[in-house]
Scaffold this motif. Structure first.
Motif, mmCIF file in Angstrom:
data_model
loop_
_atom_site.group_PDB
_atom_site.id
_atom_site.type_symbol
_atom_site.label_atom_id
_atom_site.label_comp_id
_atom_site.label_asym_id
_atom_site.label_seq_id
_atom_site.Cartn_x
_atom_site.Cartn_y
_atom_site.Cartn_z
ATOM 1 N N ASP A 232 0.846 -1.188 0.000
ATOM 2 C CA ASP A 232 0.000 0.000 0.000
ATOM 3 C C ASP A 232 0.885 1.241 0.000
ATOM 4 O OD1 ASP A 232 -0.086 1.202 3.020
ATOM 5 O OD2 ASP A 232 0.107 -0.985 3.054
ATOM 6 N N ARG A 233 0.358 2.286 -0.581
ATOM 7 C CA ARG A 233 1.120 3.517 -0.799
ATOM 8 C C ARG A 233 1.628 4.123 0.503
ATOM 9 N NH1 ARG A 233 -0.376 6.581 -5.752
ATOM 10 N NH2 ARG A 233 0.725 4.776 -6.514
ATOM 11 N N GLU A 234 0.819 4.088 1.546
ATOM 12 C CA GLU A 234 1.221 4.678 2.832
ATOM 13 C C GLU A 234 2.455 3.965 3.392
ATOM 14 O OE1 GLU A 234 -0.563 5.115 7.323
ATOM 15 O OE2 GLU A 234 -1.975 5.186 5.644
ATOM 16 N N THR A 235 2.446 2.644 3.357
ATOM 17 C CA THR A 235 3.592 1.872 3.853
ATOM 18 C C THR A 235 4.821 2.129 2.994
ATOM 19 O OG1 THR A 235 2.105 0.160 4.695
ATOM 20 C CG2 THR A 235 4.423 -0.455 4.420
ATOM 21 N N ARG B 298 9.746 8.739 -4.225
ATOM 22 C CA ARG B 298 8.333 8.328 -4.286
ATOM 23 C C ARG B 298 7.830 8.352 -5.726
ATOM 24 N NH1 ARG B 298 8.012 11.388 0.618
ATOM 25 N NH2 ARG B 298 7.282 13.210 -0.511
ATOM 26 N N ASP C 279 5.499 4.801 1.215
ATOM 27 C CA ASP C 279 5.987 6.157 1.488
ATOM 28 C C ASP C 279 6.746 6.221 2.812
ATOM 29 O OD1 ASP C 279 4.928 6.965 -0.908
ATOM 30 O OD2 ASP C 279 3.238 8.063 -0.044
ATOM 31 N N GLU C 280 6.249 5.516 3.822
ATOM 32 C CA GLU C 280 6.938 5.483 5.120
ATOM 33 C C GLU C 280 8.313 4.831 4.988
ATOM 34 O OE1 GLU C 280 4.295 3.435 7.790
ATOM 35 O OE2 GLU C 280 2.844 5.080 7.793
#
Length: 164
Positions: free
Chosen positions: A61-64, A128, A66-67
């Motif tokens: 997933d994008r959030e993970t 990113r 990005d983190e």
């Protein structure tokens, strides 16, 4: 550019206009060197040395993602990335090396074109963006079996291998 535009803009990616200039120039370079439309270099089922290989892509997933990018860039900085670039600037660097993600931002910082914190943030942004381009590229490859996030990945992969 106009000479190659029909081979690049309309046949490569519908989102070519949002890509950075370097990506367009790289696509044009491929066209010029090979004499073929850029689409001839896109991945496809018949273009492999290993036709019986089963390929898997792990979705994230994008959030993970990005983190992880954020942490990785911070870690690179902590481990001396700026010093590494300073050292490399004393040797002849090619154009591609100077434009690599992280290197170009640090070079701008070392040339007083931005602050170090801006260079770090711009490196995160560029990373990113690059990760998203990679995802788009690989999603077009029909040979890849995508394994979703949060699933029992090992089980899904084994099932697909046994089905083959």
């Amino acid at each position: 550019m106009e000479k190659f535009e029909h081979k690049c803009t309309f046949h490569v990616f519908p989102f070519i206009l949002i890509l950075q200039e370097i990506d367009v120039s790289q696509a044009l370079e491929v066209i010029e060197i090979t004499g073929k439309p850029f689409t001839a270099n896109l991945p496809r089922a018949g273009s492999t040395k290993y036709p019986d290989a089963i390929q898997f892509g792990l979705e994230l997933d994008r959030e993970t993602l990005d983190e992880r990018i954020e942490r990785r860039v911070d870690e690179m900085w902590e481990k001396g990335f700026v010093e590494e670039v300073k050292t490399l600037l004393n040797s002849p660097l090619g154009r591609t090396a100077k434009q690599a993600i992280g290197y170009s931002q640090i070079i701008n910082y070392l040339n007083d074109e931005c602050s170090e914190s801006d260079a770090k943030e711009l490196t995160k942004i560029a990373t990113r963006q690059y990760a998203r381009r990679q995802e788009t590229w690989f999603k077009r490859d029909e040979r890849i079996n995508w394994v979703p996030t949060g699933s029992n990945r090992k089980e899904l992969v084994l099932r697909d291998i046994l089905k083959a």
